[in-house]
Motif scaffolding. Structure first.
Motif, short mmCIF file in Angstrom:
data_model
loop_
_atom_site.label_atom_id
_atom_site.label_comp_id
_atom_site.label_asym_id
_atom_site.label_seq_id
_atom_site.Cartn_x
_atom_site.Cartn_y
_atom_site.Cartn_z
N PHE A 1 0.77 -1.14 -0.04
CA PHE A 1 0.06 0.09 -0.10
C PHE A 1 0.95 1.27 0.03
O PHE A 1 0.74 2.15 0.89
N GLY B 1 -1.53 4.22 0.01
CA GLY B 1 -2.52 3.73 0.73
C GLY B 1 -3.21 4.64 1.92
O GLY B 1 -2.49 5.81 1.89
N SER C 1 -0.91 -9.59 0.92
CA SER C 1 -0.98 -10.20 -0.31
C SER C 1 -0.23 -11.46 -0.36
O SER C 1 -0.65 -12.60 -0.91
N SER D 1 -8.53 -3.24 6.75
CA SER D 1 -7.62 -3.54 5.40
C SER D 1 -7.80 -4.60 4.73
O SER D 1 -8.00 -4.73 3.41
N THR D 2 -8.05 -5.70 5.53
CA THR D 2 -8.16 -7.01 4.73
C THR D 2 -9.50 -7.05 3.98
O THR D 2 -9.65 -7.61 2.75
N GLN E 1 -11.32 -4.67 2.74
CA GLN E 1 -11.26 -3.75 1.56
C GLN E 1 -10.30 -4.20 0.39
O GLN E 1 -10.88 -4.49 -0.68
N VAL E 2 -9.30 -5.09 0.75
CA VAL E 2 -8.27 -5.84 -0.25
C VAL E 2 -9.24 -7.02 -0.84
O VAL E 2 -9.10 -7.17 -2.14
N GLU F 1 -11.65 -5.45 -3.23
CA GLU F 1 -11.17 -4.96 -4.32
C GLU F 1 -10.55 -6.14 -5.57
O GLU F 1 -10.78 -6.11 -6.60
N ARG F 2 -10.24 -7.13 -4.86
CA ARG F 2 -9.67 -8.28 -5.67
C ARG F 2 -11.01 -9.27 -5.84
O ARG F 2 -10.48 -10.31 -6.48
N LYS G 1 -11.59 4.58 -3.85
CA LYS G 1 -11.36 3.37 -4.28
C LYS G 1 -12.41 2.64 -4.98
O LYS G 1 -12.17 1.44 -5.39
#
Length: 237
Positions: free
Chosen positions: A33, A36, A147, A167-168, A170-171, A174-175, A236
């Motif tokens: 990030f 980030g 990641s 944060s997890t 959110q990621v 996104e993925r 985002k």
């Protein structure tokens, strides 16, 4: 026209000189990030102190080591008893770590005994890592980034991992992995902690400690950190 050109040249020179005269804050964030949310918080602090900012992406363990040496000025971390570092007060937010697993295994780990037997990905320095250090958890796997944790879980190299919930999620969103990886239904005793801006006693920021704490206290009271977070996640989407 000559006067206008001379004036313009002088203005540019003065602007450049002023910019160069500013001190630069070296802030470190996760390699995953580099631009980030934490980088946005550091930019906010730099703006409040009228200083420049340079972001240095490093894994968590390296961040702490670089901070101890004074090669990094500031990071975001939990408060601890390291005598070389200073946790700025107040904490800017609370952080909750959670156990994440594959969607098909949400009920696989249902108690502490099963957690001890599972292969779990952890970040050194996190609260969950400290929890494993205090117990006989032989199956912990030290992982440098979120990641890597996700990749290891997807490849079934680990049974789960601990990471901060916000944060997890959110990621994973996104993925497009929210349906594949999610929090375990069972969670260990709450892993809530306070998240602080941490500075080094060797940093030039140490001389600005009182000023920084006033900025943080005011920003927290006025909801500035929540506003920055909200704006970041809105962009985002």
């Amino acid at each position: 026209m000559r006067i206008s050109i001379n004036t313009l040249v002088m203005s540019i020179f003065l602007f450049s000189a002023t910019s160069l005269a500013k001190e630069t804050i070296v802030a470190s964030v996760s390699p995953g990030f580099p631009d980030g949310l934490h980088a946005k918080y550091f930019q906010f602090l730099a703006d409040e102190l009228n200083q420049n900012i340079r972001i240095k992406p490093l894994p968590l363990a390296r961040r702490v080591k670089e901070l101890e040496k004074g090669d990094v000025d500031i990071i975001i971390f939990g408060k601890d008893d390291n005598p070389a570092l200073v946790a700025l007060m107040p904490a800017y937010t609370a952080v909750t770590e959670m156990l994440f697993v594959s969607a098909d295994d949400r009920d696989k780990i249902a108690n502490t005994k099963q957690l001890k037997a599972a292969i779990i990905g952890l970040s050194q320095g996190a609260n969950s890592y400290s929890m494993f250090e205090k117990e006989d958890y032989s199956n912990k796997v030290r992982v440098k980034s979120l990641s890597q944790k996700i990749q290891l879980l997807e490849r079934k190299r680990i049974d789960g991992f601990f990471h901060t919930a916000l944060s997890t999620n959110q990621v994973l969103t996104e993925r497009k992995l929210s349906d594949a990886i999610m929090p375990s239904r069972w969670q260990p005793t709450s892993l809530k902690s306070s998240s602080h801006f941490i500075i080094s006693k060797k940093s030039h920021l140490f001389a600005h400690k009182d000023e920084l704490e006033k900025v943080i206290e005011k920003a927290k009271r006025e909801g500035k950190f929540k506003q920055i977070r909200s704006q970041y996640y809105q962009r985002k989407k």
